[in-house]
Write a protein that holds these residues in place. Sequence first.
Motif, PDB file in Angstrom:
ATOM      1  N   LEU A   1       0.823  -1.209   0.000  1.00 41.85           N
ATOM      2  CA  LEU A   1       0.000   0.000   0.000  1.00 41.85           C
ATOM      3  C   LEU A   1       0.860   1.264   0.000  1.00 41.85           C
ATOM      4  CD1 LEU A   1      -2.968  -0.784   2.434  1.00 41.85           C
ATOM      5  CD2 LEU A   1      -3.121  -0.250  -0.005  1.00 41.85           C
ATOM      6  N   GLN A   2       1.914   1.264   0.785  1.00 42.49           N
ATOM      7  CA  GLN A   2       2.732   2.465   0.893  1.00 42.49           C
ATOM      8  C   GLN A   2       3.394   2.819  -0.433  1.00 42.49           C
ATOM      9  OE1 GLN A   2       5.493   2.490   4.159  1.00 42.49           O
ATOM     10  NE2 GLN A   2       6.578   4.301   3.439  1.00 42.49           N
ATOM     11  N   GLY A   3       3.837   1.814  -1.160  1.00 42.91           N
ATOM     12  CA  GLY A   3       4.518   2.056  -2.428  1.00 42.91           C
ATOM     13  C   GLY A   3       3.624   1.915  -3.633  1.00 42.91           C
ATOM     14  N   PHE A   4       2.307   1.770  -3.417  1.00 46.07           N
ATOM     15  CA  PHE A   4       1.330   1.663  -4.498  1.00 46.07           C
ATOM     16  C   PHE A   4       1.644   0.491  -5.434  1.00 46.07           C
ATOM     17  CE2 PHE A   4      -0.932   3.436  -8.353  1.00 46.07           C
ATOM     18  CZ  PHE A   4      -2.195   3.416  -7.800  1.00 46.07           C
ATOM     19  N   GLY A   5       2.242  -0.562  -4.885  1.00 42.18           N
ATOM     20  CA  GLY A   5       2.511  -1.754  -5.674  1.00 42.18           C
ATOM     21  C   GLY A   5       3.573  -1.581  -6.733  1.00 42.18           C
ATOM     22  N   ARG A   6       4.344  -0.491  -6.642  1.00 37.90           N
ATOM     23  CA  ARG A   6       5.361  -0.243  -7.656  1.00 37.90           C
ATOM     24  C   ARG A   6       6.769  -0.539  -7.149  1.00 37.90           C
ATOM     25  NH1 ARG A   6       2.294   5.031 -10.239  1.00 37.90           N
ATOM     26  NH2 ARG A   6       0.889   3.806 -11.558  1.00 37.90           N
ATOM     27  N   ARG A   7       6.845  -1.254  -6.018  1.00 42.93           N
ATOM     28  CA  ARG A   7       8.125  -1.736  -5.502  1.00 42.93           C
ATOM     29  C   ARG A   7       8.095  -3.263  -5.527  1.00 42.93           C
ATOM     30  NH1 ARG A   7       8.330   1.449   0.182  1.00 42.93           N
ATOM     31  NH2 ARG A   7       6.459   0.171   0.447  1.00 42.93           N
ATOM     32  N   LYS A   8       9.184  -3.867  -5.991  1.00 46.89           N
ATOM     33  CA  LYS A   8       9.245  -5.321  -6.054  1.00 46.89           C
ATOM     34  C   LYS A   8       9.386  -5.900  -4.657  1.00 46.89           C
ATOM     35  CE  LYS A   8      11.812  -9.179  -8.072  1.00 46.89           C
ATOM     36  NZ  LYS A   8      12.900  -9.591  -8.992  1.00 46.89           N
ATOM     37  N   ILE A   9       8.614  -6.944  -4.379  1.00 49.73           N
ATOM     38  CA  ILE A   9       8.664  -7.631  -3.101  1.00 49.73           C
ATOM     39  C   ILE A   9       9.134  -9.063  -3.334  1.00 49.73           C
ATOM     40  CG2 ILE A   9       7.270  -8.543  -1.195  1.00 49.73           C
ATOM     41  CD1 ILE A   9       5.586  -6.029  -1.337  1.00 49.73           C
ATOM     42  N   ALA A  10      10.122  -9.491  -2.579  1.00 53.78           N
ATOM     43  CA  ALA A  10      10.654 -10.837  -2.741  1.00 53.78           C
ATOM     44  C   ALA A  10       9.667 -11.869  -2.204  1.00 53.78           C
ATOM     45  CB  ALA A  10      11.990 -10.956  -2.012  1.00 53.78           C
ATOM     46  N   GLY A  11       9.571 -12.971  -2.893  1.00 54.72           N
ATOM     47  CA  GLY A  11       8.705 -14.069  -2.468  1.00 54.72           C
ATOM     48  C   GLY A  11       8.820 -15.186  -3.474  1.00 54.72           C
ATOM     49  N   THR A  12       8.481 -16.405  -3.066  1.00 54.02           N
ATOM     50  CA  THR A  12       8.501 -17.507  -4.014  1.00 54.02           C
ATOM     51  C   THR A  12       7.349 -17.336  -5.005  1.00 54.02           C
ATOM     52  OG1 THR A  12       7.034 -18.955  -2.754  1.00 54.02           O
ATOM     53  CG2 THR A  12       9.397 -19.009  -2.196  1.00 54.02           C
ATOM     54  N   ALA A  13       7.442 -18.015  -6.121  1.00 52.79           N
ATOM     55  CA  ALA A  13       6.384 -17.925  -7.122  1.00 52.79           C
ATOM     56  C   ALA A  13       5.048 -18.365  -6.532  1.00 52.79           C
ATOM     57  CB  ALA A  13       6.744 -18.771  -8.338  1.00 52.79           C
ATOM     58  N   ARG A  14       5.051 -19.405  -5.744  1.00 52.71           N
ATOM     59  CA  ARG A  14       3.787 -19.889  -5.167  1.00 52.71           C
ATOM     60  C   ARG A  14       3.225 -18.897  -4.144  1.00 52.71           C
ATOM     61  NH1 ARG A  14       2.072 -24.472  -6.965  1.00 52.71           N
ATOM     62  NH2 ARG A  14       3.522 -25.887  -8.008  1.00 52.71           N
ATOM     63  N   GLU A  15       4.088 -18.276  -3.367  1.00 54.77           N
ATOM     64  CA  GLU A  15       3.613 -17.264  -2.426  1.00 54.77           C
ATOM     65  C   GLU A  15       2.958 -16.104  -3.163  1.00 54.77           C
ATOM     66  OE1 GLU A  15       6.838 -17.725   1.254  1.00 54.77           O
ATOM     67  OE2 GLU A  15       7.275 -16.398  -0.446  1.00 54.77           O
ATOM     68  N   LEU A  16       3.583 -15.658  -4.232  1.00 56.21           N
ATOM     69  CA  LEU A  16       3.044 -14.524  -4.981  1.00 56.21           C
ATOM     70  C   LEU A  16       1.745 -14.890  -5.681  1.00 56.21           C
ATOM     71  CD1 LEU A  16       6.344 -13.083  -6.473  1.00 56.21           C
ATOM     72  CD2 LEU A  16       5.062 -12.225  -4.514  1.00 56.21           C
TER      73      LEU A  16
END
Length: 258
Positions: free
Chosen positions: A72-87
């Motif tokens: 929310l803070q970055g309006f979804g324009r920052r990449k967040i690390a996570g596994t493919a299944r998590e995402l």
Amino acid sequence: MLDVVDINCDMGEAFGRWNIGDTDDATLMALISSANIAAGFHAGDPNLMDETVRLAAEHGVGIGAHPGYRDLQGFGRRKIAGTARELVNDIVYQVGAIREFARRHGTSLQHVKPHGALYMEMAVNRELSQIFLQYMRTVAPTAFVFCMAGSETDIAAREVGQPVIREFYADRDYDDSGSIVFTRDAGRPDPAAIARKVVRACKEGRVRTVAGSDIDIAFESICFHSDTLGALDIVRLMREALAVEGIRIAPVSQLRAG
């Protein structure tokens, strides 16, 4: 030359009392044919999702889920690390929300279009795109996936037979690879220049890159963003320019996907 196109726009991108952009969704909704509705992770909340889906249903606009990173803070324009299944599980959660609001208002999910940095990651991440498409084939096999032509998302969708709609970005720049130049702030672009760019893309299938090259571009839908300053002028001038050229605007159900 294209004689018919869809126009899609990211909608419902506010949160509670906080708004982004200078045009309200109700005004824009009357000028588009597909809405990508924020599902709560990068923007949106249950009340806003309900209202935006209702508006889309009333205007006969195709309803799309617009899942993003939990940012929310970055309006979804920052990449967040996570596994493919998590995402993908985050995508499942968000698509489910929009599907239920669509059912509430007597309509259905037309498409899914990932948002922002997640969209860009999926475009180059084969594993993520493949797992996402496995999900789509299971729960929404007739829903369209919106993506860039030639992206990993496009390739994965075609491999499994998922309907695809390729996008042209009206209010974003392109690089020589055919990818959009990702930005967190597009400023206030010139609506007339955007209209000319869109008409050329429809008539010639070409776009000028930031490096000054002309590249081929394939698409069925034109995207602009509700948070871009001057969004109302952008869509009005686009529509006027397309009409002059005899190019009709229609929902994706009436288009022949590429």
